[in-house]
Every structure is written in structure tokens, then in C-alpha cells.
Scaffold this motif. Structure first.
Motif, mmCIF file in Angstrom:
data_model
loop_
_atom_site.group_PDB
_atom_site.id
_atom_site.type_symbol
_atom_site.label_atom_id
_atom_site.label_comp_id
_atom_site.label_asym_id
_atom_site.label_seq_id
_atom_site.Cartn_x
_atom_site.Cartn_y
_atom_site.Cartn_z
ATOM 1 N N ARG A 1 0.837 -1.198 0.000
ATOM 2 C CA ARG A 1 0.000 0.000 0.000
ATOM 3 C C ARG A 1 0.876 1.254 0.000
ATOM 4 N NH1 ARG A 1 -2.622 -3.812 3.026
ATOM 5 N NH2 ARG A 1 -4.738 -4.306 2.318
ATOM 6 N N GLY A 2 0.486 2.256 -0.823
ATOM 7 C CA GLY A 2 1.336 3.423 -0.979
ATOM 8 C C GLY A 2 0.633 4.745 -0.783
ATOM 9 N N LEU A 3 -0.507 4.762 -0.087
ATOM 10 C CA LEU A 3 -1.234 6.007 0.132
ATOM 11 C C LEU A 3 -0.711 6.714 1.378
ATOM 12 C CD1 LEU A 3 -4.861 4.781 -0.668
ATOM 13 C CD2 LEU A 3 -3.194 5.835 -2.211
ATOM 14 N N TYR A 4 -1.000 8.007 1.471
ATOM 15 C CA TYR A 4 -0.552 8.794 2.619
ATOM 16 C C TYR A 4 -1.458 8.510 3.819
ATOM 17 C CZ TYR A 4 2.101 11.328 -0.905
ATOM 18 O OH TYR A 4 2.951 11.659 -1.925
ATOM 19 N N PRO A 5 -0.961 7.924 4.886
ATOM 20 C CA PRO A 5 -1.829 7.461 5.984
ATOM 21 C C PRO A 5 -2.582 8.572 6.691
ATOM 22 C CG PRO A 5 0.508 7.273 6.583
ATOM 23 C CD PRO A 5 0.455 7.576 5.122
ATOM 24 N N LYS A 6 -2.029 9.783 6.729
ATOM 25 C CA LYS A 6 -2.666 10.868 7.482
ATOM 26 C C LYS A 6 -3.705 11.636 6.664
ATOM 27 C CE LYS A 6 0.061 10.269 11.090
ATOM 28 N NZ LYS A 6 -0.479 9.718 12.366
ATOM 29 N N MET A 7 -3.739 11.408 5.348
ATOM 30 C CA MET A 7 -4.692 12.127 4.508
ATOM 31 C C MET A 7 -6.070 11.492 4.599
ATOM 32 S SD MET A 7 -2.671 13.154 0.981
ATOM 33 C CE MET A 7 -3.994 14.207 0.381
ATOM 34 N N LYS A 8 -7.106 12.331 4.414
ATOM 35 C CA LYS A 8 -8.458 11.799 4.341
ATOM 36 C C LYS A 8 -8.648 11.074 3.009
ATOM 37 C CE LYS A 8 -10.399 15.341 7.361
ATOM 38 N NZ LYS A 8 -11.351 16.475 7.490
ATOM 39 N N VAL A 9 -9.550 10.102 3.011
ATOM 40 C CA VAL A 9 -9.724 9.230 1.849
ATOM 41 C C VAL A 9 -10.053 10.039 0.593
ATOM 42 C CG1 VAL A 9 -11.084 7.341 0.868
ATOM 43 C CG2 VAL A 9 -10.455 7.298 3.292
ATOM 44 N N LEU A 10 -11.083 10.866 0.651
ATOM 45 C CA LEU A 10 -11.480 11.639 -0.522
ATOM 46 C C LEU A 10 -10.377 12.605 -0.929
ATOM 47 C CD1 LEU A 10 -13.589 12.419 -2.624
ATOM 48 C CD2 LEU A 10 -14.541 14.051 -0.964
ATOM 49 N N GLU A 11 -9.786 13.273 0.033
ATOM 50 C CA GLU A 11 -8.708 14.225 -0.244
ATOM 51 C C GLU A 11 -7.563 13.547 -0.997
ATOM 52 O OE1 GLU A 11 -5.762 17.187 2.384
ATOM 53 O OE2 GLU A 11 -7.008 15.672 3.355
ATOM 54 N N GLN A 12 -7.219 12.316 -0.588
ATOM 55 C CA GLN A 12 -6.134 11.569 -1.224
ATOM 56 C C GLN A 12 -6.448 11.262 -2.683
ATOM 57 O OE1 GLN A 12 -2.869 9.095 -0.177
ATOM 58 N NE2 GLN A 12 -3.080 10.468 -1.904
#
Length: 298
Positions: free
Chosen positions: A84-95
Motif C-alpha cells: 500500500r502506498g497512500l498517505y496514511p494521514k490524509m483523508k480518503v477523498l482528499e487523497q
């Protein structure tokens, strides 16, 4: 969305003296889902990374619609890595909106696209939650949204169903099938052979860096059929146990599953069954993907 046929020809790759890909060649066709299967270390992830330009090959070519892949082509690809490579602190929609904007969508279109896709993937009520607060299965759904949000013409997914429960698998499968229906070329790897068998149109089996089998799902099942048949009749099928050239695998009343030593034997059995009474069905039984997989990698 423009479409593109992805073609790999003679791809080779070595790490020092270890050959990890040996003359790998196959095609991913627009509008179809291609399942890419093999055991750990078979070379699937290496192949995908070469297609994406993350690794260089030692030989061979990767082409899109008959022309060498360019950096511009790859920008239109969608990729979901196994890690997994998403930013953990970002909100889902924002990401997901952020990723859509990186691909040139304006803010309104990016928000609409991301919201629709996340809702379709079952995350409509989690849009304002952070990535790290999601369960692993929901993080996987968000990762899939990230690979799809820019409407890619080629989609490459490494273990997209890992960590998903059966209901989530069905949701993700539906989203991928919808993308294929719009003309995307989709290559996905998975260890879940039952999911691959249900979902894929085409199949590539890799073992030890070598393609052991490839083709359409039904074509491979027919090719590896082993003269196994199912007979359902209104009478007692016990007579099959003494029929020359027949090996009964399963039997109960009028039901029998059997192997015939050759197609002519099966036709003889059918003729005898018709003479003995009503035949409800007589069908060849094609092997499952798991059976084909075991056969070709031995």
C-alpha cells in the motif's frame, strides 16, 4: 477513453547469474481482464514493473498498439502495487482527489470522479476518514480507487483482492468489470485462483520466470480437458463400472462422474445410456484453473 492493446514480446531479466524472466511473451487485450498467476517468486511483480518502466528488462519489447511504450503512454496507466502506498494521514477523498488532479483533472471534476468511484467501492461513508483509520480491506479499496481515478486505458493490479472478504471481492470485481466494459486493458495478479477463474477472460500462468500456459479461460480449460464426463440419467448408472475403457470417479444412483480412455469411449457410453433409458444430461467436465495450474507447473 482511448484503448490500447498491451503486448510483451521476449522479455528477459536477470539479477546477476539468476535468470528471473525468460522469454516472457503475452498480450493484454482491451475490454478483457487478464489473470496473471504463479507462485511466490515466479516473476509476476518483476514483469509488471518492467511494463510500468519501474525496472528495465535485459531483452525484449513492451508495446502499446504495436508501438514502443512511451513515458506519455505510461502516464495513462493505472497501477496498484501489492504494498500500500497512500498517505496514511490524509483523508480518503482528499487523497483520491489529489491523485486525480495530478493527472490533469480540475478540482470539481476530480472531486466528482473520486466521490463516485469511492462510493461505488463501498467507501461512501468513509470519505472524510483518514487512510490509517481504515481497516486493511478498506485501505485496499482506497488503493484500487487511486489506480482507477484517472480512467486509465491500461490497468495493472498486483494482488488487488488480498485482504478482502467475499463481499468486498464482489464489489471490486464489479468495478473492474465495468472498467473493462469501457475498453480498458486490465492485467491483475492473484493467488486466489477461484477469484481469477471467476473473473478473468484470459489467463497467463508463470512459473520460474517462464510462461507455462496462456490463452482464453475457456480455451485453456478445453485444451487441458482430460476426457472426464458427467452422466445424469433416470436409471441406475452402476453399469458404467464394468464398461471397458471407463474409470468411475463418483457414482450415486443415476449420477456418474467418469473418465474415458478416449473420446470414442465416451460416445459409446452415451449411446448405451440412451438405449437403457432417459438421459437427463451428458456433459464433458473441464478442469478448474487450480487443476490446470498444478498440471502445467509440475
Amino acid at each position: 477513453m482511448t484503448t490500447g492493446k498491451l503486448q510483451l514480446s521476449g522479455i528477459t531479466k536477470s539479477y546477476g547469474s539468476r535468470l528471473v524472466l525468460d522469454d516472457v511473451s503475452f498480450t493484454v487485450t482491451p475490454g478483457r481482464l487478464t489473470g496473471f498467476v504463479g507462485g511466490n517468486g515466479a516473476g509476476k511483480t518483476t514483469t509488471m514493473r518492467i511494463v510500468l518502466g519501474l525496472l528495465s528488462s535485459d531483452g525484449g519489447n513492451v508495446e502499446l498498439d504495436g508501438a514502443p511504450l512511451s513515458a506519455e503512454d505510461r502516464r495513462r496507466f493505472g497501477y496498484m502495487p501489492e504494498e500500500r502506498g497512500l498517505y496514511p494521514k490524509m483523508k480518503v477523498l482528499e487523497q483520491i482527489v489529489y491523485l486525480a488532479r495530478l493527472h490533469g483533472f480540475d478540482k470539481q471534476k476530480a472531486t466528482e470522479r473520486a466521490t463516485d468511484l469511492l462510493t461505488e467501492l463501498g467507501l461512501g461513508e468513509r470519505l472524510n476518514d483518514t487512510i490509517e483509520s481504515l481497516s486493511l480491506g478498506n485501505q485496499q479499496r482506497a488503493q484500487i480507487a487511486a489506480s482507477l481515478v484517472h480512467d486509465p486505458k491500461v490497468l495493472i493490479l498486483d494482488e488487488p483482492f488480498s485482504g478482502l472478504d467475499p463481499l468486498a471481492v464482489d464489489v471490486v470485481a464489479g468495478v473492474l468489470q465495468a472498467s473493462a466494459a469501457k475498453g480498458a486493458s486490465i492485467l491483475f495478479s492473484s493467488h486466489q485462483l477461484d477469484v481469477v477463474e471467476r473473473l478473468c477472460d484470459d489467463l497467463v500462468i508463470l512459473a520460474g520466470g517462464v510462461i507455462r500456459a496462456s490463452g482464453s479461460r475457456e480455451g485453456l480449460r478445453s485444451q487441458h480437458a482430460n476426457n472426464r464426463y458427467e452422466l445424469v440419467s433416470t436409471g441406475d448408472a452402476g453399469w458404467l463400472r464394468t464398461e471397458p475403457g471407463v474409470t468411475v470417479v463418483d457414482f450415486e444412483g443415476g449420477y456418474a462422474l467418469f473418465d474415458a480412455d478416449e473420446p470414442e469411449t465416451a460416445q459409446r457410453v452415451l449411446k448405451s445410456a440412451v438405449q437403457r433409458g432417459d438421459v437427463a444430461s451428458f456433459t464433458p467436465k473441464h478442469p478448474s484453473l487450480a487443476q490446470i495450474f498444478k498440471e502445467v507447473i509440475q
